[in-house]
Design an enzyme around this catalytic site. Sequence first.
Site, PDB file in Angstrom:
ATOM      1  N   ASP A 171      -9.532  20.378   6.843  1.00  0.00           N
ATOM      2  CA  ASP A 171     -10.226  19.238   7.545  1.00  0.00           C
ATOM      3  C   ASP A 171      -9.351  18.279   8.612  1.00  0.00           C
ATOM      4  O   ASP A 171      -8.781  17.266   8.081  1.00  0.00           O
ATOM      5  CB  ASP A 171     -10.620  18.820   6.845  1.00  0.00           C
ATOM      6  CG  ASP A 171     -12.380  19.616   7.144  1.00  0.00           C
ATOM      7  OD1 ASP A 171     -12.062  20.622   7.444  1.00  0.00           O
ATOM      8  OD2 ASP A 171     -13.590  18.548   7.138  1.00  0.00           O
TER       9      ASP A 171
ATOM     10  N   HIS B  58     -10.112  16.256  11.725  1.00  0.00           N
ATOM     11  CA  HIS B  58     -11.327  15.062  12.638  1.00  0.00           C
ATOM     12  C   HIS B  58     -10.359  14.631  13.770  1.00  0.00           C
ATOM     13  O   HIS B  58      -9.440  14.566  12.874  1.00  0.00           O
ATOM     14  CB  HIS B  58     -12.426  15.848  11.846  1.00  0.00           C
ATOM     15  CG  HIS B  58     -13.266  16.730  11.048  1.00  0.00           C
ATOM     16  ND1 HIS B  58     -13.550  17.113  11.764  1.00  0.00           N
ATOM     17  CD2 HIS B  58     -13.672  16.604  10.453  1.00  0.00           C
ATOM     18  CE1 HIS B  58     -14.496  18.876  10.663  1.00  0.00           C
ATOM     19  NE2 HIS B  58     -13.827  17.433   9.496  1.00  0.00           N
TER      20      HIS B  58
ATOM     21  N   ASP C 150      -9.309  23.063   1.442  1.00  0.00           N
ATOM     22  CA  ASP C 150      -9.212  21.729   1.597  1.00  0.00           C
ATOM     23  C   ASP C 150      -9.309  20.884   0.086  1.00  0.00           C
ATOM     24  O   ASP C 150     -10.539  20.350   0.507  1.00  0.00           O
ATOM     25  CB  ASP C 150     -10.876  21.550   2.523  1.00  0.00           C
ATOM     26  CG  ASP C 150     -11.456  22.266   3.569  1.00  0.00           C
ATOM     27  OD1 ASP C 150      -9.825  23.038   4.389  1.00  0.00           O
ATOM     28  OD2 ASP C 150     -12.355  22.680   4.056  1.00  0.00           O
TER      29      ASP C 150
ATOM     30  N   CYS D  84     -17.228  25.089   3.088  1.00  0.00           N
ATOM     31  CA  CYS D  84     -15.425  26.071   3.373  1.00  0.00           C
ATOM     32  C   CYS D  84     -15.387  26.817   2.552  1.00  0.00           C
ATOM     33  O   CYS D  84     -15.200  27.508   3.221  1.00  0.00           O
ATOM     34  CB  CYS D  84     -14.795  24.351   3.952  1.00  0.00           C
ATOM     35  SG  CYS D  84     -15.394  23.553   4.528  1.00  0.00           S
TER      36      CYS D  84
ATOM     37  N   LYS E 297      -8.500  22.535  10.787  1.00  0.00           N
ATOM     38  CA  LYS E 297      -9.679  23.370  11.198  1.00  0.00           C
ATOM     39  C   LYS E 297      -9.745  21.675  12.073  1.00  0.00           C
ATOM     40  O   LYS E 297     -10.444  20.633  10.904  1.00  0.00           O
ATOM     41  CB  LYS E 297     -10.113  23.747  10.292  1.00  0.00           C
ATOM     42  CG  LYS E 297     -10.331  23.551   8.811  1.00  0.00           C
ATOM     43  CD  LYS E 297     -10.743  24.232   8.105  1.00  0.00           C
ATOM     44  CE  LYS E 297     -11.387  23.879   7.567  1.00  0.00           C
ATOM     45  NZ  LYS E 297     -12.769  23.165   6.731  1.00  0.00           N
TER      46      LYS E 297
ATOM     47  N   HIS F 277     -20.413  17.200  14.651  1.00  0.00           N
ATOM     48  CA  HIS F 277     -19.917  16.937  13.178  1.00  0.00           C
ATOM     49  C   HIS F 277     -20.099  15.832  12.321  1.00  0.00           C
ATOM     50  O   HIS F 277     -20.919  15.780  11.108  1.00  0.00           O
ATOM     51  CB  HIS F 277     -18.913  17.509  12.976  1.00  0.00           C
ATOM     52  CG  HIS F 277     -18.362  18.191  11.771  1.00  0.00           C
ATOM     53  ND1 HIS F 277     -19.060  19.368  10.476  1.00  0.00           N
ATOM     54  CD2 HIS F 277     -17.828  17.493  10.472  1.00  0.00           C
ATOM     55  CE1 HIS F 277     -18.456  19.100   9.496  1.00  0.00           C
ATOM     56  NE2 HIS F 277     -17.414  18.337   9.283  1.00  0.00           N
TER      57      HIS F 277
END
Length: 193
Positions: free
Chosen positions: A51, A53, A9, A143, A101, A62
């Site tokens: 990430d 999203h 990340d 993470c 992810k 989240h």
Amino acid sequence: MSRALLIVDVQNDFTEGGALAVAGGDDVASAVSDFLALHASEYDVIVASRDWHDAEGDNGGHFGEVPDFVDTWPVHCVAGTPGADYDPLLVTDAVTHHVHKGQGRPAYSMFEGATESGETVGAILTTAGVITADVVGIATDHCVRASALDAIAHGVRVRILTDLIAGVAPEPSTAALAELAHAGAELIASDAA
């Protein structure tokens, strides 16, 4: 016996100026690039996670309107936005697998993500015969911690390159490193890797 480098990340929203900026994030991006320039050929697999999203909804709780910074967070790393891009100081030419992810749900570990073709990190490591992995990236206390613990659970010997990580806060980052050491991870500087 194969080796992997797991880059967690290193994204714009987690480095200086981002929605969830971590102090030292840009330094990590630059230092990981320098490390790759010298050592990429020593790894059989180099996996980088992001990430990624969903723009709509709260991604399984989240995102929070009033985030508690434990289980809920401000909007960050929305797929396809500049915040979700790799930090420009991170040179990704040597990365063999890019993993997304957190699509529609919380996800801290890169092992919860997949490549665009659907490969999971576990499958990538197994297919390549990886038995050792070095872990770098952001954030130590979230993470990086989760990804390293999942790598250990997957049967991989893990080393955390302690000068190539940055955490949200000192106390939980120190606790995360202690937890990882107790779980079997080796904590070393990148020049000893």
